[in-house]
Design a protein around this motif. Sequence first.
Motif, PDB file in Angstrom:
ATOM      1  N   ARG A 290       0.946  -1.253   0.018  1.00  0.00           N
ATOM      2  CA  ARG A 290      -0.109   0.034  -0.132  1.00  0.00           C
ATOM      3  C   ARG A 290       0.861   1.370   0.039  1.00  0.00           C
ATOM      4  NH1 ARG A 290      -3.698  -1.651   4.841  1.00  0.00           N
ATOM      5  NH2 ARG A 290      -1.853  -2.894   5.349  1.00  0.00           N
ATOM      6  N   CYS A 348     -10.238   4.382   0.107  1.00  0.00           N
ATOM      7  CA  CYS A 348      -9.338   4.844   0.893  1.00  0.00           C
ATOM      8  C   CYS A 348      -9.422   6.265   1.380  1.00  0.00           C
ATOM      9  CB  CYS A 348      -7.897   4.727   0.527  1.00  0.00           C
ATOM     10  SG  CYS A 348      -7.583   5.535  -0.995  1.00  0.00           S
ATOM     11  N   VAL A 360      -5.962   1.735   3.323  1.00  0.00           N
ATOM     12  CA  VAL A 360      -6.874   0.822   2.651  1.00  0.00           C
ATOM     13  C   VAL A 360      -7.146  -0.349   3.578  1.00  0.00           C
ATOM     14  CG1 VAL A 360      -7.092  -0.670   0.743  1.00  0.00           C
ATOM     15  CG2 VAL A 360      -5.809   1.300   0.340  1.00  0.00           C
TER      16      VAL A 360
END
Length: 416
Positions: A290, A348, A360
């Motif tokens: 991420r 998100c 997320v």
Amino acid sequence: MTKTSSSNGLEKCPKLRFPGFDEPWEINKLSDFAQRVIRKNNANQTNLTLTISSKDGLVDQISYFNKKIASKDISNYYLLLNGEFAYNKSYSVGYDFGSIKRLDRYPMGALSSLYICFALKKYNSDFIKTYFDSLKWYHEIYMISAEGARNHGLLNVSADKFFDTKHYLPNNLKEQNKIANFLNLLNRRIDIQQTLVDNLKKYKRGVFEAIFSRTLRLMPRVSQAEWTAFKLSDFATRITRKNNGATDIPLTISAQYGLIDQRDFFSKVVASTDMSGYYMLHRGEYAYNRSTSNDYPFGSIKRLDLYDKGAVSTLYLCFAIKEEVILSDFAKWYFESSQWYRSVNEICAEGARNHGLLNVPTDGFFNTVHILPSDIEEQSRIAAFLSRIHEKVIQAQEELDELNILRKGLMQQLFI
């Protein structure tokens, strides 16, 4: 070319020479073959402000930085003419003692007085340009600069000491021409290969986006079916198995190589010494990092292809593909496109970060929606087609890397 061995004393020979040249090279002060340029741009002969790019040499500052950072008044700047040289005392990655470049792109340009500028009094200019590109002169700068000393981010090198630096060079103009012509030819070959790589990467990006946005279809029109909206959980199963000593390979994500051993990528291990709590992945399984970057604004999803197994931090979200729904080879290329970004963007919090990662949520990630072909034949055709394009990019990049390695090695042996 022939191999030679360097002699001791004030006269030396390079390790590699063209046949027919055996005279020793002679030591020269920079002031013996170059004259300092201190002419000012006080008549505003040019409004072009220059900066040094390690790759492209002296370039337009505005184009390079995408903004003007020079003083509005550049009348006190040095005026550099085409074919003259400038020494940038700023250090950067790969250029620990600055860089010396020749003005080739423009008839003239203005440079900050922090640069040291000069014109040649003798020697083939192309030869001297390639000599400075070899960085063989670094030892002399090291000797005259206070080790580690910096002044406003610049090396502490005075102009007087700079022009006193010593350089081993051939007096034979034919040898200078031979070396310069050979390296210029090699540089042109590298430039051609770089253009090929850039064009192939651009083509690859365009084809990926065209296929996954469905503007390009690989199935005959009569066989084309509407693509289906899948949740990620419809074709992927989350992986949370712990490593518990099953593998000692700590993985990280590389844009070029996917999931790769940290020790190969960073030349060190940045993972915890105890990886028993890490997730363990088998070959063919996926990890979502991420962390964002310029190339990956919503993080990156990569498949483990290089090893039978490896361990990743629990900050990654890991999963396996349900092959009966979506082919893994197809999914690999889908996640190389940007088509899945929108679904992640929707879940998100804008700008939110957690430990430097996009915020997320796990459940939200596996509930993201993806528009994909349900027809296995279409998936297979897309995967095969994109694999061929990717292989062409990799092959071209490997050839470029080999050419650059060759050039670097030759530069070290052709100069002293």
